[in-house]
Design an enzyme around this catalytic site. Structure first.
Site, PDB file in Angstrom:
ATOM      1  N   ASP A   1       0.922  -1.109   0.014  1.00  0.00           N
ATOM      2  CA  ASP A   1      -0.049  -0.070  -0.103  1.00  0.00           C
ATOM      3  C   ASP A   1       0.984   1.419  -0.179  1.00  0.00           C
ATOM      4  O   ASP A   1       1.942   1.244   0.039  1.00  0.00           O
ATOM      5  CB  ASP A   1      -0.892   0.011   1.231  1.00  0.00           C
ATOM      6  CG  ASP A   1      -2.319   0.551   1.146  1.00  0.00           C
ATOM      7  OD1 ASP A   1      -2.164   1.489   0.264  1.00  0.00           O
ATOM      8  OD2 ASP A   1      -3.050   0.785   1.998  1.00  0.00           O
TER       9      ASP A   1
ATOM     10  N   ASP B   1      -6.154  -6.608  -1.598  1.00  0.00           N
ATOM     11  CA  ASP B   1      -6.524  -6.544  -0.330  1.00  0.00           C
ATOM     12  C   ASP B   1      -8.170  -6.248  -0.323  1.00  0.00           C
ATOM     13  O   ASP B   1      -8.913  -6.241  -1.476  1.00  0.00           O
ATOM     14  CB  ASP B   1      -5.872  -5.267   0.382  1.00  0.00           C
ATOM     15  CG  ASP B   1      -5.763  -5.502   1.827  1.00  0.00           C
ATOM     16  OD1 ASP B   1      -6.452  -6.521   2.592  1.00  0.00           O
ATOM     17  OD2 ASP B   1      -4.823  -4.967   2.397  1.00  0.00           O
TER      18      ASP B   1
ATOM     19  N   SER C   1      -7.506 -11.753  -0.996  1.00  0.00           N
ATOM     20  CA  SER C   1      -7.635 -11.596   0.585  1.00  0.00           C
ATOM     21  C   SER C   1      -8.984 -11.726   0.839  1.00  0.00           C
ATOM     22  O   SER C   1      -9.200 -11.483   2.256  1.00  0.00           O
ATOM     23  CB  SER C   1      -7.286 -10.209   0.694  1.00  0.00           C
ATOM     24  OG  SER C   1      -5.890 -10.028   0.417  1.00  0.00           O
TER      25      SER C   1
ATOM     26  N   ASP D   1      -3.323 -10.193   9.468  1.00  0.00           N
ATOM     27  CA  ASP D   1      -1.984  -9.833   9.384  1.00  0.00           C
ATOM     28  C   ASP D   1      -0.997  -9.965  10.244  1.00  0.00           C
ATOM     29  O   ASP D   1      -1.410 -10.002  11.394  1.00  0.00           O
ATOM     30  CB  ASP D   1      -1.984  -8.129   9.210  1.00  0.00           C
ATOM     31  CG  ASP D   1      -2.775  -7.470   7.886  1.00  0.00           C
ATOM     32  OD1 ASP D   1      -3.151  -8.381   7.103  1.00  0.00           O
ATOM     33  OD2 ASP D   1      -2.792  -6.315   7.864  1.00  0.00           O
TER      34      ASP D   1
END
Length: 416
Positions: free
Chosen positions: A87, A164, A196, A225
């Site tokens: 990101d 994501d 994800s 995560d």
């Protein structure tokens, strides 16, 4: 005589009934073994202040530096081929014609330039986006722009896409993720597709369609995560063990369960704990995605990441995900069938993981037959973390033979 491979605190061994369902593989011919590479998130997060942190901010400079180090320090030759931007690479808004655009200050030459540089090093280029209105850090997501964004990735020479799931509707993921995958395939450029959606649906108690996952994604994040601590590592290990009967059958060439990045070389893991993560990830047939400062990594951690024997287990062409088969005396036993298969018997990787906190290595005894190794012709035993392994003759063991080892404590940090 087949092989049994030992990895100090972890041993790799057999388990009956494993099945790699290759017929479910995503039909793009990619990720036939678990992807290996380097990803920015765990170590560098969303550091975007390049004036204060010029060597750590998410920028063209960082990724060129990493590309250079992956070549010069031997990571590329060891199999780590993907260099993946996570990101925070984007501008906060799309261009006037609705296209994604990299941050102009931090990526002044654009992503095609960076992609060409990475490719010139014999590496492959990976990029993060999000199936939602925004990425997790608030940058533009692909929702409403899936076709044009997939084409932008192809135009930039992207080889690996991580999608994501922040700021998205979990009820739409089962159709939305496959739709974006179809747009990627439509571009004609081969791109590994990392999904994800199970990591988000898991928290909601939804029944996740792993059959669809394996048909549409090359790999998928199953769980939370990873954080820079051994507690996070062991929590993921334990959760994978709890879910293994359900998750394991969907892993195989072209489609993999993903327990998240390797922490090795960062702040949170000791040397023994780092060996544990590397070995268990190899047994799980997990992607090996480093996320560490390759400029300053200490030699003992670098040696773990470059251990060619453990990497060979990770990349075994049979693609069978291993399992945890016992927990006894705070010792976990993990097992993975591997090649070669001789006289109908697999070779095996066996991992003994100490969760103990003793002051000295713990002496542990078990027979091979109790771990499922039943070949009457015996097994050649190798310790893959032994420093003199190349000069040591392998030990021959039989099903009734005791497997005795002293296992260094790594600590019990699990929340499960």
């Amino acid at each position: 005589m087949t092989r049994i491979i030992c990895i100090t605190t972890i041993f790799l061994c057999t388990y009956a009934g494993f099945l790699a369902k290759s017929s479910l593989a995503l039909d793009n011919g990619l990720a036939l073994t678990p992807p290996m590479g380097w990803m920015s998130w765990q170590r560098y997060r969303c550091i975007i202040d390049c004036d204060t942190f010029p060597d750590e901010c998410i920028s063209e400079k960082l990724f060129k530096d990493v590309a250079d180090l992956m070549v010069s320090e031997g990571y590329r030759d060891a199999g780590y081929e993907y260099l993946i931007i996570d990101d925070c690479w984007l501008e906060k808004n799309r261009s006037s014609d609705g296209k994604l655009q990299p941050d102009k200050k931090r990526f002044p030459n654009g992503l095609k330039h960076l992609s060409d540089y990475i490719h010139s090093k014999g590496l492959k280029f990976g990029l993060y986006e999000d199936y939602g209105n925004k990425t997790c850090e608030g940058y533009p997501g692909v929702l409403g722009h899936m076709e044009e964004d997939a084409q932008s990735f192809a135009d930039w020479g992207v080889d690996y896409v991580k999608l994501d799931g922040c700021y998205s509707n979990i009820w739409e993921m089962e159709t939305g993720y496959p739709e974006f995958g179809r747009h990627l395939n439509k571009t004609g450029r081969p791109m590994v597709y990392s999904c994800s959606w199970p990591a988000y649906q898991e928290y909601s108690g939804m029944k996740i369609n792993y059959k669809s996952m394996a048909e549409h994604c090359n790999l998928w994040r199953n769980y939370d995560d990873i954080q820079d601590s051994y507690g996070s590592v062991t929590n993921i290990m334990d959760y994978f063990a709890v879910k293994q009967d359900f998750w394991q059958p969907y892993a195989g060439p072209g489609h993999w369960n993903d327990p998240d990045m390797l922490l090795i070389g960062n702040y949170g893991l000791s040397y023994e704990q780092s060996k544990t993560q590397m070995a268990v990830w190899a047994i799980l047939a997990a992607p090996l995605l480093m996320s560490t400062d390759l400029r300053n990594i200490r030699p003992e951690f670098k040696s773990i990441l470059l251990n060619k024997d453990v990497i060979k287990i990770s990349q075994d062409p049979l693609g069978i995900q291993g399992r945890r088969i016992y927990r006894e005396k705070s010792i976990d036993i993990w097992v993975r069938p591997i090649s070669p298969i001789i006289d109908g018997y697999h070779s095996h990787a066996v991992a003994l993981v100490s969760r103990r906190t003793d002051g000295a290595p713990y002496v542990y005894n078990i027979t091979l037959e109790h771990t499922g190794l039943l070949n009457p012709n015996g097994y050649k035993f190798h310790d893959l973390f032994a420093h003199d392994n190349n000069n040591r003759k392998p030990i021959v063991l039989y099903p009734h033979s005791p497997l005795k080892d002293r296992i260094a404590p790594s600590g019990n940090s699990s929340r499960v």
